[in-house]
Structure formats: C-alpha cells, structure tokens
Design an enzyme around this catalytic site. Sequence first.
Site, PDB file in Angstrom:
ATOM      1  N   SER A 106      48.109  42.256  41.492  1.00  0.00           N
ATOM      2  CA  SER A 106      47.663  42.157  39.727  1.00  0.00           C
ATOM      3  C   SER A 106      47.619  40.914  39.097  1.00  0.00           C
ATOM      4  O   SER A 106      46.764  40.553  38.020  1.00  0.00           O
ATOM      5  CB  SER A 106      47.184  43.038  39.379  1.00  0.00           C
ATOM      6  OG  SER A 106      48.805  43.807  38.609  1.00  0.00           O
ATOM      7  N   GLY A 132      47.924  45.447  43.188  1.00  0.00           N
ATOM      8  CA  GLY A 132      47.684  46.839  43.291  1.00  0.00           C
ATOM      9  C   GLY A 132      48.504  46.516  44.790  1.00  0.00           C
ATOM     10  O   GLY A 132      49.208  47.369  45.693  1.00  0.00           O
ATOM     11  N   ASN A 164      55.716  45.305  42.652  1.00  0.00           N
ATOM     12  CA  ASN A 164      55.021  46.354  43.812  1.00  0.00           C
ATOM     13  C   ASN A 164      56.259  47.080  44.452  1.00  0.00           C
ATOM     14  O   ASN A 164      56.279  48.631  44.367  1.00  0.00           O
ATOM     15  CB  ASN A 164      53.716  46.527  43.541  1.00  0.00           C
ATOM     16  CG  ASN A 164      52.895  46.441  42.481  1.00  0.00           C
ATOM     17  OD1 ASN A 164      52.937  47.095  41.406  1.00  0.00           O
ATOM     18  ND2 ASN A 164      51.427  45.271  43.269  1.00  0.00           N
ATOM     19  N   ASP A 254      52.207  46.032  29.419  1.00  0.00           N
ATOM     20  CA  ASP A 254      52.803  47.052  29.166  1.00  0.00           C
ATOM     21  C   ASP A 254      54.196  47.423  29.704  1.00  0.00           C
ATOM     22  O   ASP A 254      54.408  48.086  31.247  1.00  0.00           O
ATOM     23  CB  ASP A 254      51.412  48.012  30.401  1.00  0.00           C
ATOM     24  CG  ASP A 254      51.290  46.831  31.378  1.00  0.00           C
ATOM     25  OD1 ASP A 254      52.261  45.724  31.201  1.00  0.00           O
ATOM     26  OD2 ASP A 254      50.684  47.248  32.750  1.00  0.00           O
ATOM     27  N   HIS A 257      52.518  42.953  33.431  1.00  0.00           N
ATOM     28  CA  HIS A 257      51.504  42.923  33.568  1.00  0.00           C
ATOM     29  C   HIS A 257      51.410  41.896  32.067  1.00  0.00           C
ATOM     30  O   HIS A 257      51.888  42.260  30.459  1.00  0.00           O
ATOM     31  CB  HIS A 257      49.644  43.150  33.211  1.00  0.00           C
ATOM     32  CG  HIS A 257      49.576  44.659  34.772  1.00  0.00           C
ATOM     33  ND1 HIS A 257      50.488  45.213  34.501  1.00  0.00           N
ATOM     34  CD2 HIS A 257      49.420  44.121  35.747  1.00  0.00           C
ATOM     35  CE1 HIS A 257      50.120  46.271  35.514  1.00  0.00           C
ATOM     36  NE2 HIS A 257      49.893  45.244  36.713  1.00  0.00           N
TER      37      HIS A 257
END
Length: 280
Positions: A106, A132, A164, A254, A257
């Site tokens: 992402s 993801g 991830n 967050d 990101h």
Amino acid sequence: MRGRPERRGGRAAGRPRGRTRLLKAVGAGGIALASLLAGLFLAGAPSPALAQREPACPNLPVRNPMPREATPENLPEPYWRARTAELSRVAGRGMGWAQMIFIGDSITQFWDPPVWEARFGSRGAANFGVGGDFTQGVLWRLQEGGQWPATLRPRVAVLLIGTNNATYNNPPEDTALGIAEIVRLIRGRAPATRILLLGILPRGADASDPARALNQRVNALIAPCADNSSVFYADLGGALVDSAGRPLPGVLTDGLHLSPDGYARLGAVLEPRVNALLGR
C-alpha cells in the site's frame, strides 16, 4: 541459486593459463609474437559484462524447504485479489510503454497523486503496488499473476516490500529471503533492468517499535544484495524521522502509512536516485 565456487590453486591469481602455455611453446626468442597471440587469445574471451552473472543476493541463498515468505502465494484477501486482477489485466495489454515500475504494497500503491505525477508518473512509471501485500504475494503476482510479461523491459524497477510481513512477526531472515527471490526473479526476466531495492521504511512511534526492529533486521540482510551494477540499495527512512528515530510531525497518518507530506519527503530523496539509474 548459489554461484559456482571459485576454483583456487597454487597458480598466481589473474594469470591466464593459456598465455603461460603459449610463452613456453615459443621460447624466449618469440616473446613479442607470443604477446601478440596472447592478446588475440584474451580478446576472444568473453568480457566480464557478457560473462554469466553471479546470482543476486548471494548472502541469501535458496533453502530447502523454502519458507512461506519466499514461496509464491495467491493471497486470499478480497481486496488483494481484486487489485491483483486489475494489474494483471494492465500487464496483459502490454507494458512496452513502462520506463520504470514500482512494486510493493500500500505504501507504493497510494503515492500522493500530485507527488507521484510530478516526480514519476508523467515519465512512464507504472505503479504496481497492492495494498496488504507481502513478499510471497509479490512473487505470485510477478510469476503466476502475469505481472512481469515479456513486453515489460523497464530501465528501472523500484522495489519496496516487507513491512506487512513484520506486522505478522514473520522472521526477518525469511522475509529477507522472499525479497531476494523477488530480486532474482526480476533479474531473470529483465537482465538489463536496474533494480533499486529500498529499505523498509520506519514505522511506529519510535525506534522501540517491535515491527520496526524486525524491519531493520530485514534491511541489514538485504542491503548486501546491492552489487552497484544491476542491483542498488537505498535506505531512505532517515528522511521521515528525527535523530531519535521518531517520525517527523505529520509524515505518517497511522504509524505506518505516509501522509502527503511524507510522500513529498520520500519523493524528494528518491527521485535523484531514480534519475541516476536512468542516466539523467
């Protein structure tokens, strides 16, 4: 995938064996002729550029069995499958137009549009990021998913993947091996493409974040993949954090990101490296 081990013996390093035999054959009086013929002998040998290359990432050799992170996997998440199908359709229509390709998760997919267009998009860059995604998902996309077709011959491929995997506490050694497999796949499909391998970016509130520690270990393992000929490595995370390792104000949305300001900072340090590989 290991390279053939170098054969060693008592012979002096770098001395062509054929030239030694040639000098013995003609004797001392024929040194000039021997030198001429030896030059012709060496001229007929393949240059280093044409010789078979050593496998990429020799410090991360193939294992048996391979871990999940280094094995192509068709991930089950609906969004991942929908985005993957979209990119496979794009690739199927032909990729000869792509001068650059960005591959990742992402963080790659959601480049801030004005930053992306100004720095890369308007210059023939393809964005093959999938939210993801994991190392094993990238391997599946590029192989079984058809996202590296024969028509794709970019001058530069930018690879940023692995955060991830850290989210799920995958062992750094396995994640790094998955990244190495992606690098080897790209080199096999497009030997002339220069690969810019990016270190996984900082995440979390500070340097004590457990996932960041995993990613730093991955970065240490993949950095030696760079041969500075076809594979190049850059850790650009310093543009996003302060001297204590804390994210600069407003660069993350967050803890993971990037915000538009984060992408602006990343683009400012990434574009010169891409330009250098493009020869601009």
